[in-house]
Scaffold this motif. Structure first.
Motif, PDB file in Angstrom:
ATOM      1  N   GLY A   1      -9.901  81.224  29.574  1.00  0.00           N
ATOM      2  CA  GLY A   1      -8.928  80.449  28.803  1.00  0.00           C
ATOM      3  C   GLY A   1      -9.297  80.391  27.334  1.00  0.00           C
TER       4      GLY A   1
ATOM      5  N   TYR B   1       3.508  78.801  19.424  1.00  0.00           N
ATOM      6  CA  TYR B   1       2.218  79.469  19.209  1.00  0.00           C
ATOM      7  C   TYR B   1       2.440  80.953  19.501  1.00  0.00           C
TER       8      TYR B   1
ATOM      9  N   ASN C   1       3.478  81.093  23.179  1.00  0.00           N
ATOM     10  CA  ASN C   1       3.148  79.937  24.002  1.00  0.00           C
ATOM     11  C   ASN C   1       3.897  78.729  23.476  1.00  0.00           C
TER      12      ASN C   1
ATOM     13  N   ASP D   1      -5.722  76.127  23.488  1.00  0.00           N
ATOM     14  CA  ASP D   1      -6.934  75.422  23.873  1.00  0.00           C
ATOM     15  C   ASP D   1      -7.990  76.491  24.038  1.00  0.00           C
TER      16      ASP D   1
HETATM   17  N1  GLY Z   1      -6.734  79.898  23.796  1.00  0.00           N
HETATM   18  C1  GLY Z   1      -5.622  80.579  24.343  1.00  0.00           C
HETATM   19  C2  GLY Z   1      -4.556  79.740  24.867  1.00  0.00           C
HETATM   20  O1  GLY Z   1      -4.565  78.538  24.752  1.00  0.00           O
HETATM   21  O2  GLY Z   1      -3.612  80.296  25.432  1.00  0.00           O
END
Ligand code: GLY
Ligand code: AMP
Length: 425
Positions: free
Chosen positions: A226, A269, A285, A290
């Motif tokens: 992630g 995003y 996104n 995160d």
């Molecule tokens: N860090 C990548 C995400 O939140 O999708």
């Protein structure tokens, strides 16, 4: 104001921490929250996806604004349900969150609105997908259409790997119904960046730049996760790249969603691949990244609440955001085994010592508290986040704190921020 933050990760801890600094806020609730969030919020045991219970809670407590952290409640329609009940909530509606919820939708949307992205084909039958793979050859990327907890993307360098990916996703349904359809797309080379903007469906207000480190181990080795760390600003985003991203990606995306009758409100995003002067979108996104949220919110000087309210009320055009010129770095500390099956329940020691380091905040992700002890309770456990006058200073402050925290099997990357360091030194 009373605020409800939905989610339980490092991003949500950073949101609650930032919101707690607003003079407009008297009380924060978190559902379900984590051990660290309980320092600034009262945690209530309602799952982030139990939309009806969350809306009941917001009604009962007369919550003034609900802020949604993760994508799943957004794609399930939490914003639609809250709005139906006259409750104020920050985030895109279900039909707009589809930019993240369906890769088939996102790619077709980009094509229709001339937003730069790699070539692709979508498939709902595995034989046709396999035939296409044999025709175009590798490298290529196979993606499950729906949400798959960040695991539905398989980058393939060899033919057997690509054919196997189709079998796993479409035939074995490794990610359930998310794999009913797939996208097969061009493999893009370059450097990845995360570009976030607030939007009320019309105005687009960019956040500071950031980059994350997706692979589990140093030197970008090991499996995708992630995110094992992030930093802001990202030196690769020069003024001219920034302009290009706004003009060719963010503004057309928000305008395109509006013309399709899916007005997008919230955080958009874009995950981008930058190769020299060329930018291409890997994915959209519907939320903050995160761990990108952690360094971004540490650098934000403006009060977050008026910005979130301006999005909800469609008044974003008049807003600006102040950022400290300092750099920020977040190092994720993870449980033994992550991103595979991981250990839980280990006692974390050294948190107070680490938090006493100047210019450092320790955001919790997967933690729980019992008898005054903080235990690990997730794959990504902590996001240790520090500020410094430059990226080097931020790296130093952050790792000083990281080294004070221990638990059995903890692992983290020791090279977060080096990509940025190489560019500025
Ligand atoms: N860090 C990548 C995400 O939140 O999708
Ligand atoms: P996504 O969930 O679409 O961001 O994909 C997860 C990760 O897979 C991305 O962060 C990239 O590192 C990699 N990836 C996704 N799509 C591509 C692509 N078209 N070319 C190269 N790498 C990709």
């Amino acid at each position: 104001m009373q605020i409800l933050v939905i989610g339980s990760g490092g991003r949500e801890h950073a949101l609650a921490w930032k919101i707690a600094q607003s003079p407009k806020v008297s009380k924060i609730w978190a559902a379900p929250g984590n051990a660290g969030m309980s320092d600034v919020a009262e945690c209530v045991q309602i799952s982030a996806t139990d939309i009806r219970l969350l809306a009941d809670f917001a009604e009962r407590k007369r919550i003034d604004l609900t802020v949604v952290g993760p994508e799943l409640p957004l794609t399930l329609g939490i914003v639609d349900e809250f709005e139906r009940r006259g409750l104020r909530i920050f985030g895109p509606r279900k039909d707009a969150a589809l930019v993240e919820g369906s890769k088939v939708f996102a790619k077709s949307f980009m094509k229709k609105h001339h937003i730069p992205t790699g070539f692709f084909q979508t498939f709902d039958r595995s034989e046709e997908a396999k035939r296409y793979i044999e025709e175009i050859g590798t490298p290529l990327v196979v993606k499950a259409d729906g949400l798959a907890a960040g695991k539905g993307v398989i980058v393939c360098f060899e033919l057997p790997e690509a054919l196997d990916a189709v079998e796993k996703i479409m035939e074995e349904r490794l990610f359930g119904d998310a794999g009913k359809r797939i996208v097969i797309e061009e493999y893009l080379e370059g450097e990845e960046v995360s570009f976030h903007a607030l939007t009320d469906g019309d105005a687009v207000l960019p956040l500071a730049s950031s980059q994350d480190h997706k692979r589990a181990f140093n030197d970008d080795q090991g499996p995708n996760t992630g995110g094992m760390g992030a930093y802001s600003p990202a030196p690769i985003i020069t003024e001219s790249i920034h302009q290009q991203i706004m003009e060719r990606v963010m503004i057309p995306a928000v305008a395109g969603m509006a013309t399709e009758g899916r007005a997008y409100k919230g955080i958009l995003y874009a995950g981008l691949m930058i190769n020299g002067n060329e930018i291409k979108v890997l994915e959209f996104n519907a939320r903050l990244g995160d761990p990108e949220a952690q360094p971004l919110l540490l650098r934000m000087k403006s009060d977050l609440i008026p910005l979130l309210e301006a999005v909800v009320d469609g008044r974003l055009r008049d807003q600006t955001i102040d950022w400290t010129p300092d750099a920020s770095v977040c190092v994720v500390m993870a449980s033994k085994g992550y991103p595979g099956p991981y250990d839980q329940g280990a006692t974390i020691v050294g948190l107070e010592d680490a938090a006493a380091e100047p210019n450092v905040v320790i955001f919790h992700a997967g933690t729980s508290r019992t008898n005054n002890q903080v235990l690990t309770g997730g794959g990504r456990v902590l996001g240790v986040t520090g500020l410094g006058r430059d990226i080097q200073g931020a790296i130093a402050a952050t790792y000083r704190a990281v080294k004070k925290v221990h638990w059995e099997g903890a692992h983290y990357r020791t090279d977060i921020g080096v990509r940025a360091l190489a560019k500025v030194s």
